[in-house]
Write a protein that holds these residues in place. Sequence first.
Motif, PDB file in Angstrom:
ATOM      1  N   UNK A  68       0.808  -1.221   0.000  1.00  0.00           N
ATOM      2  CA  UNK A  68       0.000   0.000   0.000  1.00  0.00           C
ATOM      3  C   UNK A  68       0.843   1.273   0.000  1.00  0.00           C
ATOM      4  N   UNK A  69       1.986   1.241   0.609  1.00  0.00           N
ATOM      5  CA  UNK A  69       2.717   2.489   0.826  1.00  0.00           C
ATOM      6  C   UNK A  69       3.190   3.131  -0.455  1.00  0.00           C
ATOM      7  N   UNK A  70       3.479   2.363  -1.474  1.00  0.00           N
ATOM      8  CA  UNK A  70       3.899   2.932  -2.762  1.00  0.00           C
ATOM      9  C   UNK A  70       2.770   3.762  -3.379  1.00  0.00           C
ATOM     10  N   UNK A  71       1.531   3.262  -3.266  1.00  0.00           N
ATOM     11  CA  UNK A  71       0.384   4.027  -3.782  1.00  0.00           C
ATOM     12  C   UNK A  71       0.185   5.306  -2.988  1.00  0.00           C
ATOM     13  N   UNK A  72       0.321   5.221  -1.681  1.00  0.00           N
ATOM     14  CA  UNK A  72       0.173   6.398  -0.827  1.00  0.00           C
ATOM     15  C   UNK A  72       1.275   7.413  -1.086  1.00  0.00           C
ATOM     16  N   UNK A  73       2.439   6.924  -1.425  1.00  0.00           N
ATOM     17  CA  UNK A  73       3.583   7.799  -1.693  1.00  0.00           C
ATOM     18  C   UNK A  73       3.274   8.762  -2.835  1.00  0.00           C
ATOM     19  N   UNK A  74       2.621   8.284  -3.871  1.00  0.00           N
ATOM     20  CA  UNK A  74       2.271   9.117  -5.021  1.00  0.00           C
ATOM     21  C   UNK A  74       1.346  10.259  -4.613  1.00  0.00           C
ATOM     22  N   UNK A  75       0.306   9.959  -3.864  1.00  0.00           N
ATOM     23  CA  UNK A  75      -0.619  10.995  -3.406  1.00  0.00           C
ATOM     24  C   UNK A  75       0.052  11.985  -2.474  1.00  0.00           C
ATOM     25  N   UNK A  76       0.941  11.481  -1.651  1.00  0.00           N
ATOM     26  CA  UNK A  76       1.665  12.337  -0.713  1.00  0.00           C
ATOM     27  C   UNK A  76       2.562  13.308  -1.463  1.00  0.00           C
TER      28      UNK A  76
END
Length: 95
Positions: A68-76
Motif C-alpha cells: 500500500x505504501x507505494x500508492x500512498x507515496x504518489x498521493x503524498x
Amino acid sequence: MDERKEYVEKLSAQIVEWDAQIDRLKDKAESATPEERFDYHNTITALQLKRDEAAEKLQGISAATDDEWEDLKTGTEQIWGEVKSILRDAIKKVT
C-alpha cells in the motif's frame, strides 16, 4: 534503514520546517497592512490545511502495508508539491 522509514523521516522533517515557515508568515502578517493581513490569512489558512493533509498522508504511509505504501507515496508527493508551491508563492509576496 529501509526506504519507507527514510521517506517518513524526510517528510517528518519537512513538516517541521513548514511549521516554522508558517510561523514566520504569521509574524509578518502581524505587522502588515489590513489588506496584506487578509492575504496572509488566506495563504496561511491554505498552507495549514495542506500541511495537515500532508501529515495525514504521512501517518497513512507509516501504517500502510508494504504494498500500500507505494500508492500512498504518489498521493503524498502531490500534496507535498502543492504545499511547496503555496509556500514559495507566499514567501515571494513578502520579500
